[in-house]
Design a protein around this motif. Structure first.
Motif, short mmCIF file in Angstrom:
data_model
loop_
_atom_site.label_atom_id
_atom_site.label_comp_id
_atom_site.label_asym_id
_atom_site.label_seq_id
_atom_site.Cartn_x
_atom_site.Cartn_y
_atom_site.Cartn_z
N ASP A 229 47.24 36.49 43.79
CA ASP A 229 48.15 37.35 44.52
C ASP A 229 49.52 37.25 43.86
N GLY A 230 50.54 37.87 44.46
CA GLY A 230 51.84 37.91 43.83
C GLY A 230 52.57 36.58 43.77
N GLY A 231 52.11 35.59 44.52
CA GLY A 231 52.76 34.28 44.49
C GLY A 231 51.98 33.23 43.73
N THR A 232 50.81 33.58 43.24
CA THR A 232 49.93 32.59 42.59
C THR A 232 50.60 31.89 41.41
N ILE A 233 51.19 32.65 40.51
CA ILE A 233 51.76 32.05 39.29
C ILE A 233 52.87 31.06 39.65
N ASP A 234 53.76 31.43 40.57
CA ASP A 234 54.83 30.52 40.97
C ASP A 234 54.27 29.25 41.59
N ARG A 235 53.24 29.39 42.41
CA ARG A 235 52.66 28.20 43.06
C ARG A 235 52.09 27.25 42.02
N LEU A 236 51.41 27.81 41.03
CA LEU A 236 50.79 26.97 40.01
C LEU A 236 51.84 26.34 39.10
N GLU A 237 52.86 27.09 38.73
CA GLU A 237 53.91 26.54 37.86
C GLU A 237 54.68 25.43 38.56
N SER B 102 55.48 22.32 33.61
CA SER B 102 55.04 21.85 32.29
C SER B 102 54.23 22.89 31.53
N TYR B 103 53.70 23.91 32.23
CA TYR B 103 52.87 24.91 31.56
C TYR B 103 53.11 26.24 32.26
N SER B 104 53.65 27.20 31.55
CA SER B 104 53.96 28.50 32.15
C SER B 104 52.78 29.45 32.05
N GLY B 105 52.74 30.39 32.98
CA GLY B 105 51.69 31.40 32.94
C GLY B 105 51.77 32.26 31.70
N GLU B 106 52.99 32.56 31.26
CA GLU B 106 53.17 33.38 30.05
C GLU B 106 52.57 32.68 28.82
N LYS B 107 52.82 31.38 28.70
CA LYS B 107 52.28 30.64 27.56
C LYS B 107 50.76 30.59 27.62
N ALA B 108 50.23 30.38 28.81
CA ALA B 108 48.77 30.34 28.97
C ALA B 108 48.14 31.67 28.58
N LEU B 109 48.79 32.78 28.91
CA LEU B 109 48.26 34.09 28.55
C LEU B 109 48.30 34.29 27.04
N ARG B 110 49.40 33.89 26.42
CA ARG B 110 49.48 34.00 24.96
C ARG B 110 48.39 33.18 24.27
N ASN B 111 48.07 32.04 24.86
CA ASN B 111 47.07 31.14 24.27
C ASN B 111 45.65 31.45 24.75
N ASN C 82 42.64 26.49 31.93
CA ASN C 82 43.43 25.27 32.04
C ASN C 82 44.71 25.49 32.84
N PHE C 83 45.24 26.69 32.84
CA PHE C 83 46.41 26.98 33.67
C PHE C 83 46.04 26.99 35.14
N PHE C 84 44.96 27.71 35.47
CA PHE C 84 44.54 27.79 36.87
C PHE C 84 44.09 26.43 37.40
N LYS C 85 43.49 25.62 36.53
CA LYS C 85 42.98 24.31 36.96
C LYS C 85 44.12 23.29 36.90
N SER C 86 45.11 23.51 37.72
CA SER C 86 46.30 22.66 37.75
C SER C 86 45.94 21.28 38.25
N ASP D 83 43.91 23.59 42.67
CA ASP D 83 42.95 24.41 41.94
C ASP D 83 42.61 25.59 42.84
N GLU D 84 43.56 26.49 43.01
CA GLU D 84 43.42 27.50 44.06
C GLU D 84 42.94 28.85 43.59
N SER D 85 42.87 29.10 42.29
CA SER D 85 42.63 30.46 41.83
C SER D 85 41.29 30.68 41.16
N LEU D 86 40.66 29.63 40.68
CA LEU D 86 39.35 29.79 40.05
C LEU D 86 38.29 30.01 41.12
#
Length: 577
Positions: free
Chosen positions: A519-527, A533-542, A547-551, A555-558
């Motif tokens: 949802d619209g708050g998922t990325i902020d919650r995980l960061e 230590s790991y941004s959503g933007e970097k995870a998308l580039r890589n 590994n980003f979702f599995k914080s 572990d709320e998004s997988l």
């Protein structure tokens, strides 16, 4: 017909648990087919309702084979200090609803039901229904001394078992106590963990033996069991009826490299195809040119036996000649077309995704040697005794998802079942559509021609691609859709939109997750959960969504389903309030 030397094979060579009451709303068929443990259900149920602050996004278990998972208090604690990124009340409900809708979609394409709705036997007549033409093919069972079931793909176990039960019912009633094992036999090749011990034992009682192999990249087991299957098929005569059960994943699991290719060549070949971002239908054009059993090879090998083939489609548009690389359908593509794909996707010498030398040499040699084979009349004669029908596809899953969304009170719109392209671009398109629809609530003056009233459910199916960089992380196309969509919703400050993208087979890329839900708050919650230590933007580039979702802290998004036993590509659900 293909020249014999070129057709010969080379001799070298979870966590699944229920998380909320959402799945109790799913059709009873799904629950009765796939039971889940009460301990697991209660454990996660308590975690959610004890905090009222975090929904643990998991899909109902499709196999009761995984261990219960314990939760520490930190997994239920909010990771947001200000609360602005916490799920809204709407988002919590929509998350539950989205998972229920996906569950209904997968239940609708149960492989056993697919077989049973197309194959039947009465007295001594076997009937095969082709729903695309409403034509029924009939076979007098008394004309055959042997019945052989060949199944490969991710849904092979369920399809083979359903077929064997239908055939065995005839044999028991009509062979005067003749042992079933003298009349029926078979072989099943499926992906690791895609068959239960109960299914394996029942198949063995019916003289059908199941073998596991690797997917999406084949291994030595793939070649060994495929070679054994081919040996069986070569021994049959006109008094044999071969029933093939083919599903997605069959290209890697039924692996039959042409000489002089070996396992290393085929493995590298498949890895290059996957990395190139090539759509599955184009991959299968190339696969048919380097393997014996593909492109109608299965039927040619079994000749003069009669062949029936039932196909569960995981390919956009359901082209029977491309699903699992069309082992039962005559290959009309050419080596010239294959060479064009090599150039298009930089698979040639010194290309970014360079294929093994032996593969490139084989394609070049055969370009002028075998392209004239497709027009020979003796090939027509072989396929006269072969019938191939589609028994299930992505359209059925998407349609069922839309129907269930309507039951939950949403206004559903099916965007299509042929969605393909880069996962990143498709995700951005989904979010843009959702944003436009939500204008009815957020800015009615700009919403002059909405395609659907709120609350809305956009449902789509297909198979996107991810073009990998050299140093990529871990994930799958559905997880990449989730990550890209979450980032897009954050940048656009969108809330009360939930997007779930899931592979119907329960596997997304080389991971144990089926997909992701955001949802619209998922990325902020995980960061905030990983302390930045790991941004959503970097995870998308890589390309590292998994590994980003599995914080470490949550572990709320997988989305986890375990092996579902079916495979009809992907389903995406976008809910908008």
């Amino acid at each position: 017909m293909r020249k014999a030397p070129m057709r010969s094979m080379t001799r070298s060579s979870p966590r699944c648990f229920f998380t909320a009451i959402a799945a109790t709303q799913v059709a009873a068929a799904a629950i009765s087919l796939y039971p889940f443990g009460n301990q697991q259900q209660q454990q996660t149920f308590n975690c959610y309702y004890a905090t009222q602050s975090r929904y643990k996004s998991r899909l109902v278990s499709f196999q009761n084979t995984s261990r219960p998972r314990s939760f520490s208090s930190t997994r239920c604690r909010s990771s947001c200090t200000e609360g602005t990124c916490e799920q809204t009340q709407n988002e919590r409900k929509m998350t539950k609803d989205a998972l229920s809708i996906v569950t209904a979609a997968i239940a609708a394409v149960n492989p056993s039901k697919a077989v049973e709705s197309h194959l039947s036997v009465s007295v001594s007549t076997l009937r095969l229904l082709d729903r695309s033409t409403e034509k029924t093919s009939t076979y007098n069972m008394e004309n055959y001394d042997r019945i052989y079931i060949a199944a490969f793909g991710k849904a092979a176990a369920s399809m083979a078992l359903a077929t064997a039960r239908i055939i065995s019912s005839f044999l028991v009633d009509n062979t005067n106590n003749l042992s079933i094992n003298k009349k029926m036999s078979g072989k099943v090749i499926t992906k690791d963990d895609h068959a239960s011990q109960e299914d394996i034992k029942e198949l063995e009682k019916l003289n059908i033996y199941l073998h596991f192999a690797s997917h999406p990249v084949p291994d030595e087991r793939s070649i060994q069991h495929s070679r054994e299957l081919i040996t069986d098929l070569q021994s049959f005569d006109e008094k044999t009826l071969v029933i093939n059960c083919i599903s997605g994943g069959g290209s890697a699991l039924f692996c039959t490299p042409m000489a002089p290719l070996n396992l290393s060549d085929i493995s590298t070949f498949n890895q290059c195809l996957l990395a190139s971002g090539m759509p599955i239908h184009e991959m299968n054009v190339l696969r048919k040119k380097v393997e014996v059993g593909k492109g109608g090879g299965l039927v040619e090998i079994a000749h003069p036996a009669t062949c029936i083939t039932m196909v569960l489609s995981d390919v956009i548009g359901d082209p029977l000649d491309l699903i699992a690389s069309g082992p039962s359908v005559r290959d009309t593509s050419t080596y010239e077309e294959a060479r064009a794909l090599v150039e298009k996707y930089h698979l040639g010498k010194d290309g970014k995704y360079e294929l093994p030398n032996k593969v490139l040499e084989l394609l070049e040699v055969n370009k002028n040697y075998l392209d004239d084979e497709v027009s020979k009349p003796e090939v027509d004669d072989i396929f006269e005794k072969s019938t191939t029908v589609l028994v299930g596809n992505n359209g059925l899953a998407v349609s069922s998802a839309a129907q269930y969304a309507k039951q939950l009170g949403y206004n559903p719109v099916v965007l299509g079942t042929t969605i393909e392209g880069e996962a990143l671009h498709i995700a951005n398109m989904y979010v843009s559509m959702a944003q436009e629809i939500q204008l009815q609530r957020t800015n009615p003056s700009l919403s002059k021609f909405p395609i659907v009233p709120l609350p809305a459910a956009l449902i789509s199916g297909g198979e996107t691609t991810v073009t990998l960089s050299n140093n990529h992380g871990k994930g799958g196309r559905n997880q990449e859709i989730g990550l890209a969509a979450g980032l897009k919703m954050r940048s656009s400050k969108l809330r009360d939109i939930v997007i779930a993208s899931v592979g119907t087979d329960g596997t997304d890329g080389p991971t144990d997750a089926a997909g992701a839900i955001v949802d619209g708050g998922t990325i902020d919650r995980l960061e905030r959960g990983n302390n930045g230590s790991y941004s959503g933007e970097k995870a998308l580039r890589n390309h590292d969504a998994y590994n980003f979702f599995k914080s470490p802290s949550m572990d709320e998004s997988l989305v986890y389903t375990g092996a579902t036993g079916t495979n009809v590509a992907d389903v995406c659900v976008i809910l908008i309030q």
